[in-house]
Structure formats: C-alpha cells, structure tokens
Scaffold this motif. Structure first.
Motif, mmCIF file in Angstrom:
data_model
loop_
_atom_site.group_PDB
_atom_site.id
_atom_site.type_symbol
_atom_site.label_atom_id
_atom_site.label_comp_id
_atom_site.label_asym_id
_atom_site.label_seq_id
_atom_site.Cartn_x
_atom_site.Cartn_y
_atom_site.Cartn_z
ATOM 1 N N SER A 1 2.286 42.096 46.961
ATOM 2 C CA SER A 1 2.290 43.238 47.868
ATOM 3 C C SER A 1 0.982 43.351 48.626
ATOM 4 N N LEU A 2 1.129 43.736 49.883
ATOM 5 C CA LEU A 2 -0.003 44.076 50.737
ATOM 6 C C LEU A 2 0.057 45.574 50.984
ATOM 7 N N GLU A 3 -0.944 46.098 51.686
ATOM 8 C CA GLU A 3 -0.941 47.526 51.992
ATOM 9 C C GLU A 3 0.359 47.913 52.706
ATOM 10 N N TYR A 4 0.781 47.076 53.659
ATOM 11 C CA TYR A 4 2.043 47.303 54.373
ATOM 12 C C TYR A 4 2.839 46.010 54.336
ATOM 13 N N GLY A 5 3.770 45.889 53.392
ATOM 14 C CA GLY A 5 4.603 44.702 53.328
ATOM 15 C C GLY A 5 4.234 43.784 52.184
ATOM 16 N N THR A 6 4.649 42.513 52.317
ATOM 17 C CA THR A 6 4.400 41.516 51.286
ATOM 18 C C THR A 6 3.932 40.213 51.922
ATOM 19 N N ASP A 7 3.403 39.336 51.097
ATOM 20 C CA ASP A 7 3.026 37.990 51.515
ATOM 21 C C ASP A 7 3.346 37.066 50.350
ATOM 22 N N THR B 1 -8.511 44.072 46.855
ATOM 23 C CA THR B 1 -7.457 44.779 46.116
ATOM 24 C C THR B 1 -6.877 43.947 44.980
#
Length: 186
Positions: A106-112, A136
């Motif tokens: 997870s990223l702040e907004y979305g995923t990678d 993070t």
C-alpha cells in the motif's frame, strides 16, 4: 541531519550525515527530500557508507543482498561484492525480463508492487535487504515478504537514512533495521 546514537557512534557517521543534502519542498510542498546524490559525489563519505555496512555484515553468512529500486541498486552491489554475496534487484513492475514473482504493498493513495526474478534466490538463503531510506516502510516490508515467501531468511534491513517520524520501522514486523543517520521528514 541527526546521526543515530550520537554517543559512542563511529566518527565516519558525521561525514556521511553532512554529505546528504536536504532539498525542501521536493517533490512537493512540505517534503524535506534527502538527496543522496551529494553523498555519492563525496568519495570519502560514500566509501565510509559502504565500509560501515560491509563491517556489519561481513561475518553474518549473508548469501543475498537484495537491493530495492532504485537507490538500493547503488549501495547493494558493492556491499554484495565485499561480503561475497550475490546481488538481487527488487524492481518496480515490468522492469525485469523473464518470469517474476511480485508482492503488492500500500501507498498513501493506492498500491504498488515490487518484483524479483523467479529463481534468483533459493530457500534457506540468508538475505540483507538494502535501500537508501526508510520512510513509511511499505517497500521494505514488501521486499521482506517477497523473500520470505520463497523461503529466504531476511537477516536484517539496512538503510543509510531513516525518517523516524513516519514510523516505517513499525511496519517491518519486528525485523531488525540498521540505519546510519536519522533524517528530517515532512
């Protein structure tokens, strides 16, 4: 930039810390970007950085140094060569040719995702995961999960810089994290 454990610290840490440039408001307002390119220009500080990692890991029977894209690619190979380990790149999606395995995070907004070649590591190998910075902790956590999923023991994660206020260390599930300096975050 503050150094980790300032009392009893190796005198090389101050030179490493002072070689890292802080760029305010990059890539967006409120971010204090930790620019390691100036560290790379300082041959003594760069060598000291590699030497400190090599001294720590030389006798730990590490067979894999897994470098996280992209700046883990700078620090990982010289460490791997010095300790007699192979270097395995951990890349963003669609950057590695051939068959890969991946781990989403997870990223702040979305995923990678982070990917590694199938067969790059073998069950039972001992790995060090390296990157320039932990913020993070999402990318390092994904790298750990990916390696452990195929039976590798992650001995430790190592970063030049930690942004402690972002609490990335807490996401590592108790995995040991070795850092050289503490940086300033947002």
């Amino acid at each position: 930039m503050a150094s980790k454990d300032s009392k009893d610290q190796d005198p090389r840490i101050a030179g490493i810390s002072s070689a890292i440039r802080i760029i305010p408001d990059f890539p967006k307002p409120g971010i204090m970007f930790q620019d390691i390119t100036t560290l790379l220009l300082d041959t003594k500080a760069f060598k000291d950085t590699i030497d400190l990692f090599v001294e720590r890991y030389r006798d730990q029977n590490i067979s894999v140094v897994a470098g996280v894209e992209a700046r883990g690619f700078i620090f990982g190979p010289p460490i791997a060569l010095a300790i007699g380990a192979k270097f395995v790149p951990m890349r963003k999606p669609k950057k590695l040719p051939g068959e890969v395995i991946s781990e989403e995070y997870s990223l702040e907004y979305g995923t990678d995702k982070i990917e590694m070649h199938v067969g790059a590591v073998k069950p039972g190998e001992r790995a060090l995961v390296i990157d320039d910075l932990i913020a993070t902790g999402g990318t390092l956590c994904a790298a750990i999960k990916l390696l452990e999923r195929v039976g590798v023991t992650v001995v430790e994660c190592a970063c030049v810089i930690e942004l402690p206020e972002l609490k990335g260390r807490e996401k590592l599930g108790g995995k040991s994290l070795f850092i050289l300096v503490e940086g300033e975050g947002a």
